[in-house]
Design an enzyme around this catalytic site. Structure first.
Site, PDB file in Angstrom:
ATOM      1  N   THR A 194       0.678  -1.421  -0.017  1.00 11.78           N
ATOM      2  CA  THR A 194       0.001   0.094   0.090  1.00 11.78           C
ATOM      3  C   THR A 194       0.844   1.268   0.046  1.00 11.78           C
ATOM      4  O   THR A 194       0.656   2.202  -0.644  1.00 11.78           O
ATOM      5  CB  THR A 194      -0.850  -0.181   1.304  1.00 11.78           C
ATOM      6  OG1 THR A 194      -1.622  -1.293   1.100  1.00 11.78           O
ATOM      7  CG2 THR A 194      -1.931   1.151   1.237  1.00 11.78           C
ATOM      8  N   HIS A 221       2.300   1.767  -3.516  1.00  9.00           N
ATOM      9  CA  HIS A 221       1.385   2.551  -4.266  1.00  9.00           C
ATOM     10  C   HIS A 221       1.235   3.887  -4.000  1.00  9.00           C
ATOM     11  O   HIS A 221       1.132   4.585  -4.850  1.00  9.00           O
ATOM     12  CB  HIS A 221       0.044   1.687  -3.881  1.00  9.00           C
ATOM     13  CG  HIS A 221      -0.232   0.491  -4.414  1.00  9.00           C
ATOM     14  ND1 HIS A 221      -0.040  -0.011  -5.689  1.00  9.00           N
ATOM     15  CD2 HIS A 221      -0.414  -0.744  -3.744  1.00  9.00           C
ATOM     16  CE1 HIS A 221      -0.267  -1.109  -5.992  1.00  9.00           C
ATOM     17  NE2 HIS A 221      -0.447  -1.924  -4.528  1.00  9.00           N
ATOM     18  N   ASP A 268       5.921 -19.331  -6.822  1.00  3.41           N
ATOM     19  CA  ASP A 268       6.041 -18.080  -7.361  1.00  3.41           C
ATOM     20  C   ASP A 268       6.849 -17.842  -8.577  1.00  3.41           C
ATOM     21  O   ASP A 268       6.958 -19.118  -8.990  1.00  3.41           O
ATOM     22  CB  ASP A 268       6.804 -17.172  -5.988  1.00  3.41           C
ATOM     23  CG  ASP A 268       6.809 -15.646  -6.128  1.00  3.41           C
ATOM     24  OD1 ASP A 268       7.361 -15.104  -7.161  1.00  3.41           O
ATOM     25  OD2 ASP A 268       5.998 -14.984  -5.205  1.00  3.41           O
ATOM     26  N   ARG A 291      12.568 -15.471  -3.702  1.00  2.00           N
ATOM     27  CA  ARG A 291      11.635 -15.527  -2.873  1.00  2.00           C
ATOM     28  C   ARG A 291      11.359 -16.935  -2.477  1.00  2.00           C
ATOM     29  O   ARG A 291      10.768 -17.396  -1.290  1.00  2.00           O
ATOM     30  CB  ARG A 291      10.230 -14.698  -3.319  1.00  2.00           C
ATOM     31  CG  ARG A 291      10.487 -13.202  -3.293  1.00  2.00           C
ATOM     32  CD  ARG A 291       9.091 -12.516  -3.389  1.00  2.00           C
ATOM     33  NE  ARG A 291       9.049 -11.351  -2.716  1.00  2.00           N
ATOM     34  CZ  ARG A 291       8.404 -10.120  -2.709  1.00  2.00           C
ATOM     35  NH1 ARG A 291       7.322 -10.338  -3.649  1.00  2.00           N
ATOM     36  NH2 ARG A 291       8.403  -9.186  -2.122  1.00  2.00           N
TER      37      ARG A 291
HETATM   38  P1  NAD Z   1       3.750  -9.112  -3.188  1.00  2.00           P
HETATM   39  O1  NAD Z   1       3.317  -8.504  -4.206  1.00  2.00           O
HETATM   40  O2  NAD Z   1       5.030  -8.686  -2.602  1.00  2.00           O
HETATM   41  O3  NAD Z   1       3.911 -10.711  -3.415  1.00  2.00           O
HETATM   42  C1  NAD Z   1       2.987 -11.272  -4.452  1.00  2.00           C
HETATM   43  C2  NAD Z   1       3.777 -12.523  -4.977  1.00  2.00           C
HETATM   44  O4  NAD Z   1       3.140 -13.169  -6.014  1.00  2.00           O
HETATM   45  C3  NAD Z   1       5.454 -11.714  -5.923  1.00  2.00           C
HETATM   46  O5  NAD Z   1       6.253 -12.289  -5.353  1.00  2.00           O
HETATM   47  C4  NAD Z   1       5.011 -12.336  -7.022  1.00  2.00           C
HETATM   48  O6  NAD Z   1       6.183 -12.649  -7.891  1.00  2.00           O
HETATM   49  C5  NAD Z   1       3.993 -13.654  -7.017  1.00  2.00           C
HETATM   50  N1  NAD Z   1       3.434 -14.135  -8.449  1.00  2.00           N
HETATM   51  C6  NAD Z   1       3.203 -13.261  -9.384  1.00  2.00           C
HETATM   52  N2  NAD Z   1       2.818 -14.161 -10.316  1.00  2.00           N
HETATM   53  C7  NAD Z   1       2.372 -15.262  -9.754  1.00  2.00           C
HETATM   54  C8  NAD Z   1       1.843 -16.434  -9.911  1.00  2.00           C
HETATM   55  N3  NAD Z   1       1.458 -16.749 -11.410  1.00  2.00           N
HETATM   56  N4  NAD Z   1       2.002 -17.704  -9.339  1.00  2.00           N
HETATM   57  C9  NAD Z   1       2.436 -17.475  -7.923  1.00  2.00           C
HETATM   58  N5  NAD Z   1       3.000 -16.385  -7.576  1.00  2.00           N
HETATM   59  C10 NAD Z   1       2.858 -15.306  -8.412  1.00  2.00           C
HETATM   60  O7  NAD Z   1       2.360  -9.039  -1.930  1.00  2.00           O
HETATM   61  P2  NAD Z   1       2.365  -9.234  -0.637  1.00  2.00           P
HETATM   62  O8  NAD Z   1       2.723  -7.914   0.187  1.00  2.00           O
HETATM   63  O9  NAD Z   1       3.106 -10.597  -0.077  1.00  2.00           O
HETATM   64  O10 NAD Z   1       0.865  -9.436  -0.572  1.00  2.00           O
HETATM   65  C11 NAD Z   1       0.112 -10.356  -1.059  1.00  2.00           C
HETATM   66  C12 NAD Z   1      -1.171  -9.974  -1.854  1.00  2.00           C
HETATM   67  O11 NAD Z   1      -2.013  -9.747  -0.775  1.00  2.00           O
HETATM   68  C13 NAD Z   1      -1.122  -8.839  -2.856  1.00  2.00           C
HETATM   69  O12 NAD Z   1      -1.826  -9.138  -3.941  1.00  2.00           O
HETATM   70  C14 NAD Z   1      -1.735  -7.847  -1.779  1.00  2.00           C
HETATM   71  O13 NAD Z   1      -2.152  -6.928  -2.760  1.00  2.00           O
HETATM   72  C15 NAD Z   1      -2.754  -8.371  -1.049  1.00  2.00           C
HETATM   73  N6  NAD Z   1      -3.213  -7.981   0.149  1.00  2.00           N
HETATM   74  C16 NAD Z   1      -4.291  -8.176   0.653  1.00  2.00           C
HETATM   75  C17 NAD Z   1      -4.724  -7.601   1.847  1.00  2.00           C
HETATM   76  C18 NAD Z   1      -6.004  -7.961   2.232  1.00  2.00           C
HETATM   77  O14 NAD Z   1      -6.403  -7.482   3.378  1.00  2.00           O
HETATM   78  N7  NAD Z   1      -6.844  -8.747   1.376  1.00  2.00           N
HETATM   79  C19 NAD Z   1      -3.832  -7.247   2.594  1.00  2.00           C
HETATM   80  C20 NAD Z   1      -2.560  -7.016   2.349  1.00  2.00           C
HETATM   81  C21 NAD Z   1      -2.111  -7.367   1.045  1.00  2.00           C
END
Ligand code: NAD
Ligand code: ZN
Length: 342
Positions: free
Chosen positions: A40, A43, A195, A200
């Protein structure tokens, strides 16, 4: 006091002198020690489409923190000066049906700390006492700084029974990594993490994943075969927000499988609904943490020996925030921490 401020409606963040927040009735003032950088915050720094519609400038950003209470407002009884605290970054209305029923995580009018009001990337933070979690058991200060995303991981991972189950986690970002550690600690059998980033995936192995799979080269079906899973995964934790990841998860779940979905897709996309219906798959959306049931579980998991140390891969002084944000934005490691005392 010094604070990281979104001053102008353009890319960037600025370390500014701003007034110390006033402490109203029912609030506490926290001297911030460490903060964690979340997607966040990235962003908001890059000022993307989401940030432009969600944020009004000027704004002190940030919501992942740990600190010490230095002042308590009128009517605060359960929190004292000197308490080591983290905080729930979702401020709820207290008036809607869900809030009144004690289901505060389902509030219709949630305001995000560091998004909808001034946040935690500052020397001091004022917060309603009802949003404060007191660390009654000693916790490593860096781990305490990331209780918010740790809570996302725990809320998601413990959404469905895990003991003895085979779990697929898509996305080895900081939250996926913590979810893998929690799933393993909580008694899952195999924890397969996917991933497309090798660094990672290496971290996923460190936190206890049975298999860490690069889906750019290897299929989830191959991993299943390797592990001898004949009927598919029992539980899926979607932690990437990537359409292909969710599609792959749906395709590799057993009949009656369960998906807890935390990853936030940036737009609508299609999935195989017939497979979801005919395999009777349950999908549960996860937002934030349960207040404060998830926080209780987090503390107890750490007390029980859950090790999150490998998940923290960057530590910076708040003065070096640009380097810290660049580190987090590269997306190669785990959590990045800012030190406000350094
Ligand atoms: P991040 O973006 O650091 O991690 C996401 C990971 O997914 C990355 O390492 C990326 O390489 C990987 N990825 C991309 N394509 C992929 C695929 N096809 N298969 C498997 N992995 C793949 O995010 P984060 O900070 O760990 O957060 C995880 C997710 O949760 C994000 O989408 C974020 O927006 C979301 N989020 C949601 C909440 C909520 O309350 N719902 C809160 C925080 C974050
Ligand atoms: Zn409410």
């Amino acid at each position: 006091m010094k604070a990281l401020v979104k001053d102008k409606a353009e890319p960037g963040l600025w370390l500014r002198d701003v007034p110390e927040p006033a402490v109203g009735p029912g609030e506490v003032l926290v001297r911030v020690l460490r903060t964690g950088i979340c997607g966040t915050d990235l962003h908001i720094r890059s000022w993307d489409g989401w940030a432009q519609q969600a944020v009004r400038t000027p704004l002190v950003v940030g919501h992942e923190f740990v600190g010490d209470v230095v002042e308590v407002g009128r009517d605060v009884t359960e929190i004292a000066v000197g308490d080591r605290v983290s905080g729930e970054g979702h401020l709820v209305c207290g008036k809607c049906r869900n809030c009144l029923a004690g289901r505060r995580h389902l509030c219709r009018a949630t305001v995000g700390l560091g998004v909808g009001r001034d946040g935690a990337f500052a020397e001091y933070l004022a917060l309603p006492a009802s949003n404060v979690w007191v660390h009654r058991v000693e916790v490593d200060v860096d781990v305490a700084a990331i209780f918010d995303p740790f809570g996302n991981a725990v809320h998601t991972a413990l959404s469905f029974p895990l003991v003895g189950e085979d779990v697929l986690i898509t996305g080895a970002g900081p939250i996926g990594l913590m979810a893998a550690a929690v799933a393993k600690h909580a008694g899952a059998r195999h924890v397969v993490v996917t991933d497309v980033n090798e660094q990672r995936l290496a971290l996923a192995r460190k936190v206890g994943a049975t298999v860490a799979l690069n889906v750019a080269h290897t299929s989830i079906e191959d991993a299943q075969r390797e592990l001898g899973l004949r009927e598919g995964f029992d539980v899926g934790l979607e932690m990437s927000g990537n359409p292909e990841a969710l599609r792959g998860m749906i395709a590799n779940l057993t009949h009656g499988g369960k998906i807890a979905m935390l990853g936030l897709p940036s737009q609508e996309f299609a999935v195989d609904w017939a497979r979801i219906v005919m395999s009777m798959i349950t999908i549960k959306g996860i937002y934030g943490r349960e207040m404060f049931e998830t926080w209780y579980a987090m503390s107890v998991l750490l007390e029980g020996g859950l090790d999150l140390a490998p998940v923290i891969t960057g530590r910076y002084s708040h003065l070096d925030f640009e380097a810290a944000f660049d580190d987090a934005a590269r997306g190669h490691g785990g959590k990045v921490i800012l030190d406000w005392a350094a």
